[in-house]
Scaffold this motif. Structure first.
Motif, PDB file in Angstrom:
ATOM      1  N   ARG A   1       0.812  -1.210   0.000  1.00  0.00           N
ATOM      2  CA  ARG A   1       0.000   0.000   0.000  1.00  0.00           C
ATOM      3  C   ARG A   1       0.850   1.268   0.000  1.00  0.00           C
ATOM      4  NH1 ARG A   1      -2.921  -3.947   1.582  1.00  0.00           N
ATOM      5  NH2 ARG A   1      -5.199  -3.979   1.391  1.00  0.00           N
TER       6      ARG A   1
ATOM      7  N   SER B   1       0.239   4.042  -2.748  1.00  0.00           N
ATOM      8  CA  SER B   1      -0.091   5.415  -2.336  1.00  0.00           C
ATOM      9  C   SER B   1       0.958   6.388  -2.845  1.00  0.00           C
ATOM     10  CB  SER B   1      -0.222   5.508  -0.815  1.00  0.00           C
ATOM     11  OG  SER B   1       1.004   5.213  -0.168  1.00  0.00           O
TER      12      SER B   1
ATOM     13  N   ILE C   1      -2.388  -4.613  -5.472  1.00  0.00           N
ATOM     14  CA  ILE C   1      -2.183  -4.323  -4.051  1.00  0.00           C
ATOM     15  C   ILE C   1      -2.333  -5.612  -3.244  1.00  0.00           C
ATOM     16  CG2 ILE C   1      -2.946  -2.959  -2.081  1.00  0.00           C
ATOM     17  CD1 ILE C   1      -4.190  -0.985  -4.072  1.00  0.00           C
TER      18      ILE C   1
ATOM     19  N   SER D   1      -5.729  -7.165  -1.436  1.00  0.00           N
ATOM     20  CA  SER D   1      -6.888  -6.408  -1.919  1.00  0.00           C
ATOM     21  C   SER D   1      -7.843  -7.315  -2.685  1.00  0.00           C
ATOM     22  CB  SER D   1      -6.432  -5.257  -2.822  1.00  0.00           C
ATOM     23  OG  SER D   1      -7.548  -4.574  -3.378  1.00  0.00           O
TER      24      SER D   1
ATOM     25  N   ASP E   1     -10.239  -1.213   2.019  1.00  0.00           N
ATOM     26  CA  ASP E   1      -9.529  -1.599   3.239  1.00  0.00           C
ATOM     27  C   ASP E   1     -10.451  -1.595   4.452  1.00  0.00           C
ATOM     28  OD1 ASP E   1      -7.106  -2.016   1.988  1.00  0.00           O
ATOM     29  OD2 ASP E   1      -6.339  -0.003   2.391  1.00  0.00           O
TER      30      ASP E   1
ATOM     31  N   TYR F   1      -4.515   7.863   2.600  1.00  0.00           N
ATOM     32  CA  TYR F   1      -4.117   6.523   2.168  1.00  0.00           C
ATOM     33  C   TYR F   1      -2.615   6.319   2.363  1.00  0.00           C
ATOM     34  CZ  TYR F   1      -3.896   2.399  -0.905  1.00  0.00           C
ATOM     35  OH  TYR F   1      -3.703   1.135  -1.400  1.00  0.00           O
TER      36      TYR F   1
ATOM     37  N   SER G   1      -0.906   3.802   5.189  1.00  0.00           N
ATOM     38  CA  SER G   1      -0.052   2.803   4.548  1.00  0.00           C
ATOM     39  C   SER G   1       1.348   2.843   5.140  1.00  0.00           C
ATOM     40  CB  SER G   1       0.020   3.051   3.034  1.00  0.00           C
ATOM     41  OG  SER G   1      -1.246   2.925   2.433  1.00  0.00           O
TER      42      SER G   1
END
Length: 250
Positions: free
Chosen positions: A3, A7, A79, A82, A123, A158, A162
């Motif tokens: 992540r 990000s 990701i 995910s 998430d 985010y 992360s």
């Protein structure tokens, strides 16, 4: 991709990051192909890598300001842990989170912040129901139709949680602090929460313009989000064990 890498990629596409998109992708790819890199077999390894069209644009140096839902789903599949899909996001933009996502803001495509918001929802849904997520969004993003009043932009949020998740995952000190009190479940949870809050304080230095109450709202959001990512991880591991058990049931 982790992540923190995704990000960083989103922020770099807006020009609000100290690294270029191509360099982030190169580092992320290299991390998962270290053996090939050491053997000097990077070309064959890359030729077997599935590169989504949205990443092909970035690799060619083309400017990317917006994303289709298919683009966002393709990024989501990269990701770790995910489960994002186009059909799921269609429900979110049309119904469940319509007030916060709304129509595409980059012509016919969704903006970087809208993409980040979709990743955040993905998430959070691992640990929260949709109404709880909407209530949290009201605390952080205030008026849904006005981006300028957000306490923190979705892409920055985010990136913040992360980074927090990566710090907890990689720091031996935080892991030790979180695991030293296992005598009771309550002690363990309290110890882990304390370790996470210590890491959050470091991230809050970037938001010095917020009031005390606003900072508390962002802190709580960061903690909730980081813990939800850990939930995503455990769910992913559980699915792997289930698949293994079913496959090996000779």
């Amino acid at each position: 991709m982790s992540r923190i890498e995704m990000s960083g990629l989103l922020l770099s596409l807006t020009g609000n990051f100290d690294r270029k998109p191509l360099h982030i992708l190169q580092d992320a790819w290299t991390k998962y192909h270290q053996d090939e890199v050491q053997r000097g077999a990077t070309l064959p390894a890359f030729l077997t890598t599935d590169v989504p069209p949205i990443l092909q644009k970035i690799l060619k140096g083309r400017q990317v300001k917006g994303f289709s839902l298919s683009d966002i789903a393709a990024l989501g599949r990269l990701i770790e842990y995910s489960t994002l899909t186009v059909s799921t996001m269609q429900n979110w933009v049309k119904r469940d989170f319509k007030d916060y996502l709304g129509a595409p803001r980059q012509g016919k495509k969704y903006s970087v912040n809208q993409a980040a918001l979709l990743f955040i929802i993905d998430d959070l849904k691992a640990a929260l129901d949709f109404e709880s997520i909407r209530q949290l969004f009201r605390m952080i993003f205030l008026k849904p139709d006005i981006e300028e009043d957000d306490l923190v932009e979705p892409a920055q949020l985010y990136n913040g949680y992360s980074a927090l998740f990566e710090e907890i995952k990689q720091s031996p000190l935080l892991q030790v602090q979180a695991m030293t009190a296992r005598s009771t479940p309550k002690d363990y949870c309290l110890k882990r929460e304390g370790a996470i809050r210590g890491a959050i304080e470091k991230l809050m230095n970037r938001l010095s313009h917020l009031t005390r109450q606003q900072k508390e709202a962002v802190k709580n959001m960061l903690m909730i989000s980081a813990i939800s990512v850990q939930t995503c991880y455990y769910q992913s591991v559980a699915r792997q064990y289930v698949n293994a058990a079913l496959f090996l049931d000779f």
